[in-house]
Structures are given as structure tokens and as C-alpha cells.
Write an enzyme that holds these catalytic residues in place. Structure first.
Site, mmCIF file in Angstrom:
data_model
loop_
_atom_site.group_PDB
_atom_site.id
_atom_site.type_symbol
_atom_site.label_atom_id
_atom_site.label_comp_id
_atom_site.label_asym_id
_atom_site.label_seq_id
_atom_site.Cartn_x
_atom_site.Cartn_y
_atom_site.Cartn_z
ATOM 1 N N THR A 80 0.842 -1.188 0.000
ATOM 2 C CA THR A 80 0.000 0.000 0.000
ATOM 3 C C THR A 80 0.886 1.250 0.000
ATOM 4 O OG1 THR A 80 -1.726 -1.169 1.201
ATOM 5 C CG2 THR A 80 -1.699 1.219 1.430
ATOM 6 N N ARG B 119 -13.073 -8.081 -2.059
ATOM 7 C CA ARG B 119 -12.397 -7.943 -0.776
ATOM 8 C C ARG B 119 -12.069 -6.464 -0.515
ATOM 9 N NH1 ARG B 119 -6.947 -6.142 1.103
ATOM 10 N NH2 ARG B 119 -6.670 -7.133 3.146
ATOM 11 N N ILE B 120 -12.329 -6.008 0.695
ATOM 12 C CA ILE B 120 -11.992 -4.647 1.110
ATOM 13 C C ILE B 120 -11.011 -4.741 2.267
ATOM 14 C CG2 ILE B 120 -12.870 -2.526 2.169
ATOM 15 C CD1 ILE B 120 -15.485 -3.020 0.611
ATOM 16 N N GLY B 121 -9.919 -4.011 2.172
ATOM 17 C CA GLY B 121 -8.901 -4.038 3.210
ATOM 18 C C GLY B 121 -9.000 -2.871 4.161
ATOM 19 N N THR C 117 -0.004 0.392 6.774
ATOM 20 C CA THR C 117 0.271 -0.543 5.692
ATOM 21 C C THR C 117 0.656 -1.881 6.282
ATOM 22 O OG1 THR C 117 1.750 -1.024 3.838
ATOM 23 C CG2 THR C 117 2.660 0.305 5.604
ATOM 24 N N GLY C 118 0.347 -2.959 5.571
ATOM 25 C CA GLY C 118 0.718 -4.274 6.049
ATOM 26 C C GLY C 118 -0.447 -5.232 5.990
ATOM 27 N N GLU C 119 -0.570 -6.073 6.999
ATOM 28 C CA GLU C 119 -1.622 -7.082 7.022
ATOM 29 C C GLU C 119 -2.950 -6.414 7.343
ATOM 30 O OE1 GLU C 119 -2.849 -11.092 9.488
ATOM 31 O OE2 GLU C 119 -0.766 -10.414 9.551
ATOM 32 N N GLY C 120 -3.741 -6.195 6.299
ATOM 33 C CA GLY C 120 -4.958 -5.406 6.433
ATOM 34 C C GLY C 120 -5.920 -5.911 7.477
#
Length: 327
Positions: free
Chosen positions: A197, A225-227, A247-250
Site C-alpha cells: 500500500t 475484498r476490502i482491506g 500498511t501491512g496485514e490489512g
């Protein structure tokens, strides 16, 4: 008059074997975006204008996972999302499921300023963008040959891919499969993760904070899919105290309401920006891997992460400037 500060990121979670050339390309892009933001802040542009300007630049370059160069869904298409927030009155705008908008972050801002809502998605967001007259392109504008190859690899290994910027010839189905189950998402094992991201936070000389985040999501993600990136309080937050982009693992960021938590512990526990960010990264991610950039109304700036790296850069009015990837 206060002090301005700015930070940008291009994603947390970096392949330790990322070729040196790619590392240098990333640093050059981050430096260019930082200089763009610095020039805008020196020209007394409000922070909200600065973060939009910088994220548009990141969306227009295919190196990171936003706009052109976005990760592909399981169907080989691009579904982009973005959000923006203006700290002084906590105004915000967010979009998801964009497929033809060249710069999603600008549509997010239009949602904030030109609609009665805070969040529009999929066909509704596309229709709103057309009504607002923003620049539209065909979906294949966002698709790069490299990402097509990485999606193929992801499907062959039945995985979500981690670092799709690594040249395809350095990867193999066997290598990706060997990393199986090293990470989990919502408790389920995944092979490798793709969190590149982009985002920007800024505080201007008037002490106004703003934040913006944009992404294409996960390589080989499920359609729809929505993060965390478009979710206010999760991937993006700004108020009168600070501005944060994550940012990272949503899914971990969503569970921890990571961005809002930074502001909350500053407000309720009385912590300074650096203490608040350290606390949130250590205590609110559970087993998730992520990072964030943050500024305070006092002109402080910080970048923190618990992953093996984060593409990032920051600068302050007193001349400090740093661009990095690793610890």
C-alpha cells in the site's frame, strides 16, 4: 506558526532478497515524492492538499501497489481503494472497488468534499467519479506484465503473494510453496502476503494534520475484498493531534483499529507521538505484521513497523530527511 513535517510509505513487508536495483528504484521514487511534498509545504499548501498531491504521484508510478501497478484480483482485474482525512474537522472520504479511475485518492477527496457521504464503493463510486469528471482509463491501464506473471504464480501455488515486485525469473512455484503457512490472515495460513500500500501524512505550518492511503489490495485476492486502506480509523486517520497512514496485514490493522488507536492513546493516555506509535505497534497488532507513518501537530514525524522492512521516507522543516527500507 508551527513546524511542518511529512512522511510517505510504499508498504510494509519486504522480501529480504529484493534485488538491489529494485531497492534503489523504490528509494528514488520515495525521495521524489518527499521532495514534491516538501516543496508544497514550503509553498504553504494545506496539509490536505499535500497528502493528495503526493499519493497521486505514487498512484501514477507502477512500482508500488496503488493506481497503475495495482495487485490483481483472482479474476485478473484491478479493484482499487483509497481514503483521505483532514484533521482539523475530521472530515474524511473513502472509496473501494474502483476499476477505471486513474487516481483513486482524488475521488476519495471528492467524496469528502462533494458528496453527503464519507464512503462510496464499486458501481456507486464509479458513477460518482464519472459525474465529477475525473480522468478515467481502461482497466488494463493499471495491469502490468509483471503482475500478470505473479498472479499466475499465485494461482499455481494457491496463495496470496507477498512481494510482487520481485522479478518473476527469481521466483518459482516450488519456492513460493516452500514458504507455505509462514503467515496467517484471520487465523488461516497463507503462503505469502502483498502489503505494498502507499500513503502520505503531513502537518503544515499551521499545525493542520492530514493523511491519505491508497492501494490495489492483495495479489490474487477474492473479488470484492476490502482491506484496511479505505477504512477510517483502521488504515487512515487524522485529527487535531496527528495524522496516520498504515500498511501491512490489512485484516490485523482492521482488528486493531490501528490508526485511530495512535490518536486515542495520545488523547486519553497523554502520550507523545513516538510513545503512542510504539505502544500501538507493540500492543495492538497481536500476531499481525504492519507498519505506519505518523505526524503530530507539533511537527514531529515517525515511521514504525514490526515487519522485516517498510518502504518509507520522512522529512521535517528543520532539514531532517530520511529514506529507507530496513531497520
Amino acid at each position: 506558526m508551527g513546524r511542518w513535517a511529512i512522511a510517505v510509505h510504499g508498504g510494509a513487508g519486504v522480501d529480504p532478497n529484493l534485488p538491489q536495483q529494485r531497492q534503489e528504484e523504490a528509494k528514488q521514487l520515495l525521495t521524489r515524492c518527499l521532495n514534491l511534498g516538501i516543496s508544497a509545504l514550503r509553498s504553504n499548501l494545506p496539509a490536505i492538499d499535500v497528502v493528495e498531491l503526493v499519493v497521486r504521484e505514487l498512484e501514477s508510478d507502477p512500482l508500488f501497489n496503488s493506481g497503475r501497478g495495482s495487485a490483481l484480483t483472482e479474476k485478473g482485474t484491478v479493484e482499487m481503494e483509497a481514503s483521505i482525512m483532514d484533521g482539523p474537522k475530521r472530515r474524511c472520504g473513502a472509496v473501494s472497488g474502483l476499476t477505471t479511475v486513474k487516481n483513486p485518492i482524488s475521488v476519495a477527496r471528492l467524496v469528502m468534499e462533494k458528496s453527503p457521504h464519507s464512503y462510496l464503493a464499486f458501481s456507486g463510486a464509479e458513477e460518482f467519479a464519472r459525474q465529477q469528471g475525473v480522468e478515467l482509463v481502461q482497466n488494463d491501464y493499471f495491469i502490468t506484465e509483471e503482475n500478470v506473471g505473479m498472479l499466475k504464480l499465485a494461482k499455481e501455488t494457491n496463495s496470496i503473494l507477498f512481494d510482487y515486485r520481485v522479478p518473476l525469473e527469481t521466483c518459482s512455484a516450488g519456492a513460493a510453496a516452500a514458504m507455505d503457512s509462514t503467515l496467517k490472515m484471520n487465523g488461516l495460513p497463507i503462503s505469502v502476503y502483498a502489503p505494498e500500500t502507499v500513503g502520505c501524512v503531513a502537518v503544515d505550518s499551521e499545525g493542520r494534520c492530514a493523511a491519505a492511503t491508497s492501494t490495489g489490495g492483495l495479489m490474487n485476492k477474492m473479488t470484492g475484498r476490502i482491506g484496511d486502506s479505505p477504512l477510517i480509523g483502521a488504515g487512515t486517520y487524522a485529527c487535531d493531534l496527528c495524522g496516520i497512514s498504515c500498511t501491512g496485514e490489512g485484516e490485523a490493522i482492521i482488528r486493531g483499529t490501528l490508526a485511530r488507536d495512535v490518536a486515542a492513546v495520545m488523547e486519553y493516555k497523554g502520550l507523545g507521538l513516538l510513545e503512542a506509535v510504539d505502544f500501538v505497534i507493540k500492543e495492538r497488532l497481536d500476531e499481525g505484521k504492519a507498519g505506519l507513518i505518523a505526524v503530530s501537530r507539533n511537527g514531529e514525524v515517525t515511521c514504525r513497523f514490526n515487519s522485516n522492512g517498510m518502504f518509507r521516507g520522512c522529512a521535517t522543516e528543520d532539514g531532517f530527511m530520511e529514506v529507507g527500507i530496513w531497520d
